[in-house]
Motif scaffolding. Structure first.
Motif, PDB file in Angstrom:
ATOM      1  N   VAL A 121       9.206  -0.120 -11.089  1.00  0.00           N
ATOM      2  CA  VAL A 121      10.024  -1.270 -11.753  1.00  0.00           C
ATOM      3  C   VAL A 121       9.574  -2.462 -11.754  1.00  0.00           C
ATOM      4  O   VAL A 121       9.534  -3.240 -12.693  1.00  0.00           O
ATOM      5  N   HIS A 122       8.607  -2.776 -10.642  1.00  0.00           N
ATOM      6  CA  HIS A 122       8.077  -4.173 -10.688  1.00  0.00           C
ATOM      7  C   HIS A 122       6.639  -4.227 -11.615  1.00  0.00           C
ATOM      8  O   HIS A 122       6.580  -5.320 -12.292  1.00  0.00           O
ATOM      9  N   HIS A 123       6.259  -3.112 -11.778  1.00  0.00           N
ATOM     10  CA  HIS A 123       5.124  -2.698 -12.451  1.00  0.00           C
ATOM     11  C   HIS A 123       5.127  -2.741 -13.881  1.00  0.00           C
ATOM     12  O   HIS A 123       3.963  -2.662 -14.650  1.00  0.00           O
ATOM     13  N   ARG A 124       6.363  -2.609 -14.451  1.00  0.00           N
ATOM     14  CA  ARG A 124       6.533  -2.897 -15.948  1.00  0.00           C
ATOM     15  C   ARG A 124       6.071  -4.021 -16.263  1.00  0.00           C
ATOM     16  O   ARG A 124       5.822  -4.353 -17.486  1.00  0.00           O
ATOM     17  N   ASN A 125       5.778  -5.044 -15.478  1.00  0.00           N
ATOM     18  CA  ASN A 125       5.614  -6.410 -15.761  1.00  0.00           C
ATOM     19  C   ASN A 125       3.872  -6.329 -15.789  1.00  0.00           C
ATOM     20  O   ASN A 125       3.486  -6.730 -14.667  1.00  0.00           O
ATOM     21  N   VAL A 126       3.246  -6.250 -16.730  1.00  0.00           N
ATOM     22  CA  VAL A 126       1.704  -6.073 -16.597  1.00  0.00           C
ATOM     23  C   VAL A 126       1.573  -7.801 -17.253  1.00  0.00           C
ATOM     24  O   VAL A 126       0.600  -8.511 -16.377  1.00  0.00           O
ATOM     25  N   ASN A 127       2.012  -8.168 -17.890  1.00  0.00           N
ATOM     26  CA  ASN A 127       2.042  -9.578 -18.644  1.00  0.00           C
ATOM     27  C   ASN A 127       3.072 -10.432 -17.735  1.00  0.00           C
ATOM     28  O   ASN A 127       4.311 -10.270 -18.320  1.00  0.00           O
ATOM     29  N   THR A 128       3.054 -11.061 -16.603  1.00  0.00           N
ATOM     30  CA  THR A 128       4.088 -11.263 -15.908  1.00  0.00           C
ATOM     31  C   THR A 128       4.511 -12.839 -16.139  1.00  0.00           C
ATOM     32  O   THR A 128       3.865 -13.570 -16.845  1.00  0.00           O
ATOM     33  N   LEU A 156       0.687  -1.162  -0.117  1.00  0.00           N
ATOM     34  CA  LEU A 156       0.052   0.051  -0.091  1.00  0.00           C
ATOM     35  C   LEU A 156       0.910   1.339   0.114  1.00  0.00           C
ATOM     36  O   LEU A 156       0.696   2.278  -0.705  1.00  0.00           O
ATOM     37  N   ILE A 157       1.838   1.493   0.725  1.00  0.00           N
ATOM     38  CA  ILE A 157       2.711   2.290   0.747  1.00  0.00           C
ATOM     39  C   ILE A 157       3.530   2.438  -0.547  1.00  0.00           C
ATOM     40  O   ILE A 157       3.821   3.769  -1.069  1.00  0.00           O
ATOM     41  N   LEU A 158       4.008   1.416  -1.281  1.00  0.00           N
ATOM     42  CA  LEU A 158       4.511   1.457  -2.554  1.00  0.00           C
ATOM     43  C   LEU A 158       3.737   2.148  -3.663  1.00  0.00           C
ATOM     44  O   LEU A 158       4.572   2.628  -4.540  1.00  0.00           O
ATOM     45  N   HIS A 159       2.501   2.045  -3.460  1.00  0.00           N
ATOM     46  CA  HIS A 159       1.519   2.752  -4.263  1.00  0.00           C
ATOM     47  C   HIS A 159       1.218   4.006  -4.134  1.00  0.00           C
ATOM     48  O   HIS A 159       0.333   4.602  -4.770  1.00  0.00           O
ATOM     49  N   GLN A 160       1.864   4.609  -3.209  1.00  0.00           N
ATOM     50  CA  GLN A 160       1.729   5.973  -2.941  1.00  0.00           C
ATOM     51  C   GLN A 160       2.570   6.816  -4.184  1.00  0.00           C
ATOM     52  O   GLN A 160       3.487   6.338  -4.469  1.00  0.00           O
ATOM     53  N   PRO A 161       1.708   7.691  -4.962  1.00  0.00           N
ATOM     54  CA  PRO A 161       2.034   8.214  -6.299  1.00  0.00           C
ATOM     55  C   PRO A 161       3.519   8.424  -6.259  1.00  0.00           C
ATOM     56  O   PRO A 161       4.668   8.384  -6.944  1.00  0.00           O
ATOM     57  N   SER A 162       4.246   9.310  -5.212  1.00  0.00           N
ATOM     58  CA  SER A 162       5.514   9.750  -5.104  1.00  0.00           C
ATOM     59  C   SER A 162       6.326   8.551  -5.033  1.00  0.00           C
ATOM     60  O   SER A 162       7.545   8.860  -5.500  1.00  0.00           O
ATOM     61  N   ILE A 163       6.075   7.551  -4.215  1.00  0.00           N
ATOM     62  CA  ILE A 163       6.940   6.470  -4.005  1.00  0.00           C
ATOM     63  C   ILE A 163       6.852   5.450  -5.468  1.00  0.00           C
ATOM     64  O   ILE A 163       7.948   4.799  -5.981  1.00  0.00           O
ATOM     65  N   TYR A 164       5.483   5.161  -5.719  1.00  0.00           N
ATOM     66  CA  TYR A 164       5.201   4.408  -6.949  1.00  0.00           C
ATOM     67  C   TYR A 164       6.429   4.720  -8.156  1.00  0.00           C
ATOM     68  O   TYR A 164       6.924   3.875  -8.709  1.00  0.00           O
ATOM     69  N   GLU A 182      12.208  -1.712  -2.638  1.00  0.00           N
ATOM     70  CA  GLU A 182      11.226  -2.489  -2.662  1.00  0.00           C
ATOM     71  C   GLU A 182      11.588  -3.820  -2.195  1.00  0.00           C
ATOM     72  O   GLU A 182      10.857  -4.571  -1.333  1.00  0.00           O
ATOM     73  N   ALA A 183      12.637  -4.258  -2.742  1.00  0.00           N
ATOM     74  CA  ALA A 183      12.945  -5.814  -2.256  1.00  0.00           C
ATOM     75  C   ALA A 183      13.355  -5.948  -0.952  1.00  0.00           C
ATOM     76  O   ALA A 183      12.819  -6.829  -0.342  1.00  0.00           O
TER      77      ALA A 183
END
Length: 342
Positions: A221-228, A207-215, A240-241
Motif C-alpha cells: 500500500v505504501h509502495h504504490r508511491n514510487v514518485n512520492t 525489514l519485517i514489512l519487506h518480507q514477501p508474504s507481508i509485503y 503498518e501504520a
C-alpha cells in the motif's frame, strides 16, 4: 521555467557537488549519501557541531517539531489530572489537533510543491511529474486521494489513540514524569536519544514489512508511491501504520516528560510528510527556506530493497542494505532484489 526559477536553479546548484549527477535523478545531494555525524570515526567535532546547529538549533523540520511539542505540552494541552480518566472533551481535542496538524503540514507542502507548483522542479529528486492522472492502482483512482485517505484515516487516527493512552498513563501515574528541573541533562539528551530509537525501530519494522508474504498484503500500500509526495508519508495499511507509530511507546520504559512523547509523535507523523515530499528543500525568495532532505529514503522508494532505516543511524551500512546513491549501489540492489524474489 521562469527567469526567477532559472536564477534560483543556478544558486541551488551550489548545494550540489560538481560531480556528475546520476542519470536516474533530476536532482540529488552530494553523493555518497551521508549518515548523521554521530558515527564518524575518528570524530570530527566541527562537522558534528555544524550538523547539530543546522538540524536542531536552526529553522528545520526537526526544530519545528521540537517547538510544536513544547507549545502543546506546556500551553495548548498540558497533561493534567483530568486526563487520568477518559473523557470526550480532552480526547476529542487530541484527535482534532492531530488531524489538523497533518492536514496543515502535508496539505501545505502538497499545495506548495504540486498545487501551485511553487518551485517547479527546483531541488526535486524524481524527474517524472507527480502522478495526477487517474490510475486504478490507487483507491478512488488518484494517488493524492488514496494518500489522504490512508494518512487521515489510519495515520493521524492511530497516533491520536496512542497519544491518548500515553496521556492517561502520565496523568494516572502509570509512568512517571521526568522534569527539566529534576533531571536537566537527561531531559535535553532524551530528544536525540528518541530520534536514534526511532531509527532503530523503523529499521526493524521496515525489514519485517519487506518480507514477501507481508509485503504484498501490507507494505505494498505504501509502495504504490514510487514518485512520492507529502501525503505519501503516512499513507500506510493500518497494520503498518500501527507498527510504525508504536515507536512512541518507548516512553513507557524511559523516564520522560509528555513533551518527549509529543516530539516523537510529531517526528513520526509530520516527519513522514516532510521526508516524502520529493524535494530536498523549500526554496523561496532565491534561498533555501526550509531543509526537508530525505534522499536516503527516496532511494528506498525507487529501488525498494535498500535503505530500510534512515540517515540517523547506519543500520543499513552495518547490515549490507545500504544504497549510497551511486550507480554501482543501484546494480547491487537490483541484483539483491532479484535474489530475494526468486
Amino acid at each position: 521555467m521562469t527567469n526567477a526559477q532559472t536564477n534560483a536553479q543556478d544558486k541551488a546548484s551550489n548545494v550540489q557537488d560538481s560531480a556528475p549527477m546520476s542519470r536516474e535523478w533530476h536532482w540529488h545531494p552530494e553523493l555518497p549519501v551521508k549518515y548523521a555525524p554521530y558515527w564518524l570515526w575518528p570524530t570530527k567535532p566541527g562537522v558534528f557541531a555544524k550538523w547539530v546547529w543546522q538540524n536542531w538549533l536552526q529553522f528545520s523540520d526537526r526544530s519545528i517539531f521540537l517547538t510544536l511539542a513544547f507549545l502543546v505540552a506546556f500551553w495548548v494541552q498540558p497533561v493534567g489530572s483530568e486526563q487520568a480518566g477518559f473523557a470526550f472533551g480532552w480526547v476529542a481535542w487530541v484527535f482534532v489537533r492531530n488531524w489538523l496538524l497533518l492536514l496543515i503540514v502535508a496539505g501545505g507542502l502538497h499545495h506548495w510543491f504540486y498545487g501551485i507548483d511553487g518551485q517547479g522542479k527546483l531541488l526535486k529528486y524524481d524527474p517524472r511529474p507527480y502522478f495526477k492522472r487517474k490510475n486504478a492502482l490507487f483507491k478512488f483512482g488518484y494517488q493524492t486521494w488514496d494518500n489522504v485517505y490512508y494518512s487521515m484515516m489510519f495515520g493521524a487516527t492511530f497516533l491520536s489513540l496512542l497519544e491518548c493512552f500515553l496521556r492517561w498513563s502520565y496523568a494516572s501515574g502509570l509512568i512517571g514524569t521526568s522534569s527539566f528541573s529534576a533531571h536537566p541533562v537527561w531531559f535535553i539528551l532524551l530528544f536525540p536519544v528518541l530520534a536514534l530509537w526511532q531509527s532503530f525501530h523503523f529499521y526493524v519494522v521496515h525489514l519485517i514489512l519487506h518480507q514477501p508474504s507481508i509485503y504484498k498484503h501490507v507494505h505494498a500500500v505504501h509502495h504504490r508511491n514510487v514518485n512520492t509526495g507529502p501525503w505519501s508519508g503516512m499513507s500506510m495499511h493500518p497494520t503498518e501504520a500501527l507498527g510504525y507509530l508504536s515507536a512512541i511507546l518507548i516512553v513507557l520504559l524511559l523516564p520522560s516528560h509528555p513533551v518527549h512523547m509529543l516530539f516523537l509523535g510529531y517526528w513520526l507523523m509530520l516527519g513522514a510528510a516532510s521526508s516524502h515530499s520529493g524535494y530536498e528543500a523549500i526554496w523561496a525568495r532565491d534561498r533555501q527556506a526550509l531543509l526537508l532532505g530525505a534522499f536516503f529514503h527516496q532511494l528506498h522508494h525507487r529501488y525498494y530493497e535498500c535503505n530500510y532505516g534512515n540517515a540517523e543511524m547506519p543500520w543499513d551500512k552495518w547490515f549490507g542494505t545500504y544504497h549510497d546513491g551511486s550507480d554501482d549501489a543501484t546494480k547491487r540492489t537490483r541484483d539483491r532484489k532479484r535474489q530475494m524474489h526468486i
